[in-house]
Design a protein around this motif. Structure first.
Motif, PDB file in Angstrom:
ATOM      1  N   GLU A   1     -17.497  55.961 117.779  1.00 26.86           N
ATOM      2  CA  GLU A   1     -17.344  55.925 116.324  1.00 26.86           C
ATOM      3  C   GLU A   1     -18.380  56.804 115.641  1.00 26.86           C
ATOM      4  O   GLU A   1     -18.079  57.465 114.639  1.00 26.86           O
TER       5      GLU A   1
ATOM      6  N   TRP B   1     -10.120  51.908 125.311  1.00 20.19           N
ATOM      7  CA  TRP B   1     -10.910  51.425 124.176  1.00 20.19           C
ATOM      8  C   TRP B   1     -11.251  49.948 124.321  1.00 20.19           C
ATOM      9  O   TRP B   1     -12.377  49.523 124.054  1.00 20.19           O
TER      10      TRP B   1
ATOM     11  N   LYS C   1     -18.524  51.711 122.158  1.00 16.91           N
ATOM     12  CA  LYS C   1     -17.651  51.905 121.006  1.00 16.91           C
ATOM     13  C   LYS C   1     -18.427  52.542 119.855  1.00 16.91           C
ATOM     14  O   LYS C   1     -17.900  53.400 119.130  1.00 16.91           O
TER      15      LYS C   1
ATOM     16  N   SER D   1     -16.629  51.552 111.438  1.00 19.80           N
ATOM     17  CA  SER D   1     -16.140  50.442 112.260  1.00 19.80           C
ATOM     18  C   SER D   1     -15.199  49.514 111.492  1.00 19.80           C
ATOM     19  O   SER D   1     -14.552  48.654 112.079  1.00 19.80           O
TER      20      SER D   1
END
Length: 282
Positions: A247, A235, A243, A265
């Motif tokens: 998400e 990650w 990312k 987030s």
């Protein structure tokens, strides 16, 4: 045919004559959730509530046409018992389980060392010396006393909390692990008694609570991330764009199950990742 209820308490029909409990779980390889209750007794209108929760080590997410695959685990979670909005159901406060139930055996060994040393006069007869002084004459000896004790400790820490809409059981690891794994309590244990305050009704059925698993976004561990035709990423090594893809995938899956989320987030965003209505047994 008696009316039945879906997850939100609205009426529906079921030809099998049983209430559907319709579990909804985000990422079934990460958690398992089920719940049931005993029938409400006719005298006090009370029922025993059972909740079966399992945190799984697999946690594989994605595959097929998904743009990303990864492993999803939890650091901390809360199991909420949500009462009906009409406040017909009540929790029998004295019945709420107030201690962790998952147990692991351990052994503890404590050792105490004693020393004896020195010298004695030559005018003493060795026949009158006890064992410790004779050992002192020979030089130095150690006597080791070994004490054994056994007991139990909780592999997960479970704290109950009264909430505006019911009760919550907050679960976190207690053995130094960074993730939840296994069962926080035996599924055979009664978590609480719930009371139907209108159990003397002549028509209609008792409502049911809703069991939900919630967690903060920061308590979700995402690891072993793999994009199409890519190697495995951690990650921390992902770019902001990658990312966002991960998400967004989680957000889309939440939305597919009917769970709404504002800002995936945001580390302090609360996510509902599973819910179920207890079935009636007994």
């Amino acid at each position: 045919m008696p009316s039945k209820r879906n997850l939100w308490g609205s009426s529906l029909s079921d030809s099998r004559g049983q209430r559907p409990n319709n579990p909804r779980v985000l990422f079934a390889n990460t958690i398992s959730l089920d719940a049931w209750r005993s029938p409400f007794d006719g005298e006090r209108g009370e029922a025993d509530l059972f909740i079966d929760v399992m945190f799984l080590d697999d946690g594989r997410v994605g595959g097929g046409d998904a743009p990303v695959r990864f492993q999803l685990l939890l650091k901390k979670a809360a199991v909420h018992v949500v009462m009906d909005s009409a406040e017909v159901l009540k929790v029998v406060a004295s019945s709420v389980r107030r201690e962790p139930l998952a147990k692991v055996e351990f052994n503890k060994v404590a050792k105490t060392e004693k020393s004896a040393s020195g010298s004695v006069g030559t005018n003493l007869s060795s026949r009158n010396l006890n064992g410790e002084i004779r050992a002192a004459i020979e030089g130095h000896t150690h006597v080791v006393e070994e004490h054994r004790e056994s007991g139990t400790y909780s592999s997960m820490k479970v704290v109950h909390k009264k909430c505006e809409d019911g009760y919550a059981f907050i679960i976190e690891s207690k053995n130094g692990s960074d993730r939840l794994s296994g069962q926080p309590w035996p599924s055979s244990e009664v978590m609480m008694k719930i009371k139907d305050s209108r159990h003397k009704r002549e028509i209609g059925e008792s409502p049911d609570p809703r069991i939900e698993i919630r967690c903060l976004r920061e308590d979700i561990i995402v690891q072993n991330i793999r994009f199409t035709n890519d190697s495995v990423f951690s990650w921390k090594s992902l770019t902001r764009n990658k990312k966002t893809i991960v998400e967004q995938y989680i957000k889309d899956e939440l939305f597919r199950l009917g769970y709404l989320i504002h800002d995936i987030s945001n580390p302090y965003e609360t996510l509902k990742i599973a819910d179920v209505t207890p079935s009636e047994e007994g």
